[in-house]
Design a protein around this motif. Structure first.
Motif, PDB file in Angstrom:
ATOM      1  N   ASP A 129       0.842  -1.188   0.000  1.00  0.00           N
ATOM      2  CA  ASP A 129       0.000   0.000   0.000  1.00  0.00           C
ATOM      3  C   ASP A 129       0.885   1.249   0.000  1.00  0.00           C
ATOM      4  OD1 ASP A 129      -1.472   2.250   1.559  1.00  0.00           O
ATOM      5  OD2 ASP A 129      -3.075   0.832   1.065  1.00  0.00           O
ATOM      6  N   PRO A 130       0.509   2.314  -0.717  1.00  0.00           N
ATOM      7  CA  PRO A 130       1.335   3.533  -0.758  1.00  0.00           C
ATOM      8  C   PRO A 130       1.679   4.093   0.612  1.00  0.00           C
ATOM      9  CG  PRO A 130      -0.399   3.651  -2.399  1.00  0.00           C
ATOM     10  CD  PRO A 130      -0.677   2.425  -1.569  1.00  0.00           C
ATOM     11  N   TYR A 131       0.865   3.794   1.625  1.00  0.00           N
ATOM     12  CA  TYR A 131       1.125   4.273   2.978  1.00  0.00           C
ATOM     13  C   TYR A 131       2.499   3.839   3.472  1.00  0.00           C
ATOM     14  CZ  TYR A 131       0.373   4.579   8.097  1.00  0.00           C
ATOM     15  OH  TYR A 131       0.477   4.837   9.436  1.00  0.00           O
ATOM     16  N   PHE A 132       2.991   2.685   2.991  1.00  0.00           N
ATOM     17  CA  PHE A 132       4.236   2.129   3.477  1.00  0.00           C
ATOM     18  C   PHE A 132       5.417   2.454   2.584  1.00  0.00           C
ATOM     19  CE2 PHE A 132       0.781  -0.667   4.877  1.00  0.00           C
ATOM     20  CZ  PHE A 132       0.967  -0.604   6.239  1.00  0.00           C
ATOM     21  N   ARG A 133       5.203   3.328   1.571  1.00  0.00           N
ATOM     22  CA  ARG A 133       6.251   3.583   0.614  1.00  0.00           C
ATOM     23  C   ARG A 133       6.619   5.053   0.610  1.00  0.00           C
ATOM     24  NH1 ARG A 133       2.519   1.201  -3.507  1.00  0.00           N
ATOM     25  NH2 ARG A 133       2.961   3.067  -4.694  1.00  0.00           N
ATOM     26  N   GLY A 134       7.700   5.338  -0.073  1.00  0.00           N
ATOM     27  CA  GLY A 134       8.101   6.711  -0.287  1.00  0.00           C
ATOM     28  C   GLY A 134       7.681   7.161  -1.669  1.00  0.00           C
ATOM     29  N   ASP A 135       8.597   7.784  -2.397  1.00  0.00           N
ATOM     30  CA  ASP A 135       8.281   8.294  -3.718  1.00  0.00           C
ATOM     31  C   ASP A 135       8.255   7.189  -4.778  1.00  0.00           C
ATOM     32  OD1 ASP A 135       8.166  10.845  -2.680  1.00  0.00           O
ATOM     33  OD2 ASP A 135      10.302  11.210  -3.037  1.00  0.00           O
ATOM     34  N   GLY A 136       8.939   6.069  -4.521  1.00  0.00           N
ATOM     35  CA  GLY A 136       8.982   4.975  -5.476  1.00  0.00           C
ATOM     36  C   GLY A 136       7.898   3.945  -5.214  1.00  0.00           C
ATOM     37  N   ASP A 137       8.036   2.785  -5.857  1.00  0.00           N
ATOM     38  CA  ASP A 137       7.031   1.740  -5.739  1.00  0.00           C
ATOM     39  C   ASP A 137       7.283   0.774  -4.592  1.00  0.00           C
ATOM     40  OD1 ASP A 137       5.315   2.484  -7.810  1.00  0.00           O
ATOM     41  OD2 ASP A 137       6.554   1.511  -9.325  1.00  0.00           O
ATOM     42  N   GLN A 138       8.496   0.756  -4.040  1.00  0.00           N
ATOM     43  CA  GLN A 138       8.853  -0.238  -3.037  1.00  0.00           C
ATOM     44  C   GLN A 138       9.133   0.413  -1.678  1.00  0.00           C
ATOM     45  OE1 GLN A 138       8.292  -3.162  -4.011  1.00  0.00           O
ATOM     46  NE2 GLN A 138       8.152  -2.684  -6.193  1.00  0.00           N
ATOM     47  N   LEU A 140      10.806   1.899   1.537  1.00  0.00           N
ATOM     48  CA  LEU A 140      12.085   2.589   1.646  1.00  0.00           C
ATOM     49  C   LEU A 140      13.055   1.933   2.617  1.00  0.00           C
ATOM     50  CD1 LEU A 140      11.165   6.368   1.463  1.00  0.00           C
ATOM     51  CD2 LEU A 140      12.603   5.065  -0.098  1.00  0.00           C
ATOM     52  N   TYR A 141      12.574   1.054   3.471  1.00  0.00           N
ATOM     53  CA  TYR A 141      13.519   0.457   4.421  1.00  0.00           C
ATOM     54  C   TYR A 141      14.576  -0.378   3.706  1.00  0.00           C
ATOM     55  CZ  TYR A 141      12.343  -4.590   4.713  1.00  0.00           C
ATOM     56  OH  TYR A 141      12.198  -5.930   4.473  1.00  0.00           O
ATOM     57  N   LEU A 142      14.325  -0.762   2.449  1.00  0.00           N
ATOM     58  CA  LEU A 142      15.297  -1.527   1.679  1.00  0.00           C
ATOM     59  C   LEU A 142      16.224  -0.650   0.854  1.00  0.00           C
ATOM     60  CD1 LEU A 142      13.006  -4.466   0.510  1.00  0.00           C
ATOM     61  CD2 LEU A 142      14.899  -4.575   2.135  1.00  0.00           C
ATOM     62  N   GLY A 143      16.116   0.662   0.989  1.00  0.00           N
ATOM     63  CA  GLY A 143      17.033   1.550   0.299  1.00  0.00           C
ATOM     64  C   GLY A 143      16.447   2.153  -0.956  1.00  0.00           C
ATOM     65  N   THR A 144      17.075   3.196  -1.433  1.00  0.00           N
ATOM     66  CA  THR A 144      16.557   3.951  -2.569  1.00  0.00           C
ATOM     67  C   THR A 144      16.681   3.194  -3.877  1.00  0.00           C
ATOM     68  OG1 THR A 144      18.693   5.076  -2.731  1.00  0.00           O
ATOM     69  CG2 THR A 144      16.957   6.183  -1.487  1.00  0.00           C
ATOM     70  N   GLY A 145      17.659   2.273  -3.982  1.00  0.00           N
ATOM     71  CA  GLY A 145      17.799   1.499  -5.212  1.00  0.00           C
ATOM     72  C   GLY A 145      16.598   0.614  -5.456  1.00  0.00           C
ATOM     73  N   LEU A 146      16.206  -0.177  -4.474  1.00  0.00           N
ATOM     74  CA  LEU A 146      15.035  -1.040  -4.623  1.00  0.00           C
ATOM     75  C   LEU A 146      13.739  -0.247  -4.624  1.00  0.00           C
ATOM     76  CD1 LEU A 146      15.874  -4.258  -2.571  1.00  0.00           C
ATOM     77  CD2 LEU A 146      15.254  -4.120  -4.986  1.00  0.00           C
ATOM     78  N   ALA A 147      13.728   0.913  -4.009  1.00  0.00           N
ATOM     79  CA  ALA A 147      12.503   1.723  -3.986  1.00  0.00           C
ATOM     80  C   ALA A 147      12.078   2.128  -5.386  1.00  0.00           C
ATOM     81  CB  ALA A 147      12.704   2.970  -3.125  1.00  0.00           C
ATOM     82  N   SER A 148      13.021   2.148  -6.327  1.00  0.00           N
ATOM     83  CA  SER A 148      12.711   2.576  -7.689  1.00  0.00           C
ATOM     84  C   SER A 148      12.315   1.422  -8.604  1.00  0.00           C
ATOM     85  CB  SER A 148      13.917   3.305  -8.289  1.00  0.00           C
ATOM     86  OG  SER A 148      15.023   2.424  -8.434  1.00  0.00           O
TER      87      SER A 148
END
Length: 361
Positions: A129-138, A140-148
């Protein structure tokens, strides 16, 4: 040795504001630990001023620099040419020995891809759910690389066509998706499903093996266990009974020792209240005695969970708890504490280091 992974694609730190702290912030580096000999001297104990409904927020200002390490060495055992057979919840699949285009459909698999350094080969992943994410799709606790990494639909209901369009050579998920989904995915690429209901470490090792890095998975778990034991000594973990609570949209769930958070706390040596030493259970908002502990960790399942949690935490029944009166309630990241994997487990270590001997100011 402690695990301090670095990787150039993760060099941009992500800072999270206080309002979103419980939703998206986490870290793998351990925070400074309290002196185990400090006893009850409040002057020597960590304090925090950021809070949600009176709960101190843990992990609201951590970055994720270097969170996922460089690619771990490839396992050679069991390789037959360019493939290897892997047993899993749905049988045996012949998968690439060194997969290059990976789609991940659950949090445990995504955590494992970070931990063994193969995260840059993840071309798509199911999303929370977007509530658990930052600006990306994944998350953020796993880092900005995976967040994208782009989305292939929500966790639990992946988009089969979107997955096929990515031309993966390995799909990693969980048997909670069911045999029909497994058949559909297997028609696209070799698919491995981990088994639900098993210990989080078994799931992690199964994921790491599917990614061709089983030995590195074993090494990561051994390092985590050593650090968990060390942190437990440093924070006098056995002297504190920690309660773990999760607010849903209209429910209050209490974690038992078999939950992911419960297993990590046990490995650190944190004690649990007598009422929380069995299976998970629910409590009513007007009967909160079973939520009591020397310290209480709360988390929120989405925006509705946070709204209901705030309502309960502002009630008279909540303020009758001794831990609330003492300023010993802390809000933690739901994605991390409800997750699965060694990266999430290390984030819980960091949370415990920063809070087990703390009071909310």
């Amino acid at each position: 040795m402690p695990f301090h992974p670095r990787h150039p694609r993760s060099c941009a730190p992500r800072r999270i504001g206080a309002v979103a702290a419980v939703c998206v912030a986490a870290a793998v580096a351990l925070a400074g630990c309290s002196d185990s000999e400090s006893g009850d001297d409040a002057s020597s104990i960590i304090r925090t001023t950021t809070n949600i409904a009176g709960a101190g927020v843990v992990g609201n200002n951590r970055d994720t620099v270097g969170l996922c390490p460089a690619l771990a060495p490839l396992d050679r055992t069991g390789v037959e040419g360019d493939t290897r057979p892997v047993g899993h919840a749905e049988g045996i699949s012949v998968i690439p020995a060194d997969p290059r285009r990976i789609v991940v459909l659950d949090a445990a698999g995504l955590d494992a891809s970070c931990a063994v350094g193969i995260w840059e080969r993840v071309v798509g992943a199911a999303t929370l759910d977007p509530y658990f994410r930052g600006d990306g799709d994944q998350p953020l606790y796993l880092g900005t690389g995976l967040a994208s990494v782009p989305s292939v639909g929500p966790v639990g209901a992946p988009d089969i066509d979107a997955i096929a369009a990515l031309d993966p050579d390995l799909i990693l998920g969980s048997d909670s998706l069911g045999p029909d989904t497994y058949d559909s995915l297997s028609a696209i690429a070799p698919t491995v499903f981990t088994a639900t209901g098993q210990n989080w470490k078994d799931t992690f090792l199964q994921s790491a093996a599917a990614l061709g890095r089983g030995q590195s998975g074993f090494d990561a778990l051994a390092s985590f266990s050593a650090d968990a034991e060390r942190v437990g000594r440093e924070i006098d973990a056995t002297q504190t009974q920690a309660s773990v609570i999760r607010f849903g949209a209209d429910s209050i769930e209490v974690d038992g020792p078999d939950s992911f958070a419960g297993q990590v706390l046990a490995e650190v040596g944190v004690a649990r209240p007598q009422s929380q030493r069995g299976p998970d259970f629910s409590i009513d908002s007007d009967d909160l005695a079973s939520a009591e502990g020397d310290i209480v960790y709360v988390r929120f399942s989405g925006p509705d969970g946070e709204s209901f949690g705030r309502e309960v935490m502002n009630s008279d029944a909540w303020h009758d708890l001794g831990s609330v009166t003492d300023g010993r309630v802390f809000a933690v990241n739901d994605t991390v504490w409800s997750g699965s994997g060694v990266v999430a487990a290390r984030a819980i270590l960091a949370d415990l280091s920063a809070s087990l001997n703390a009071y909310v100011s």
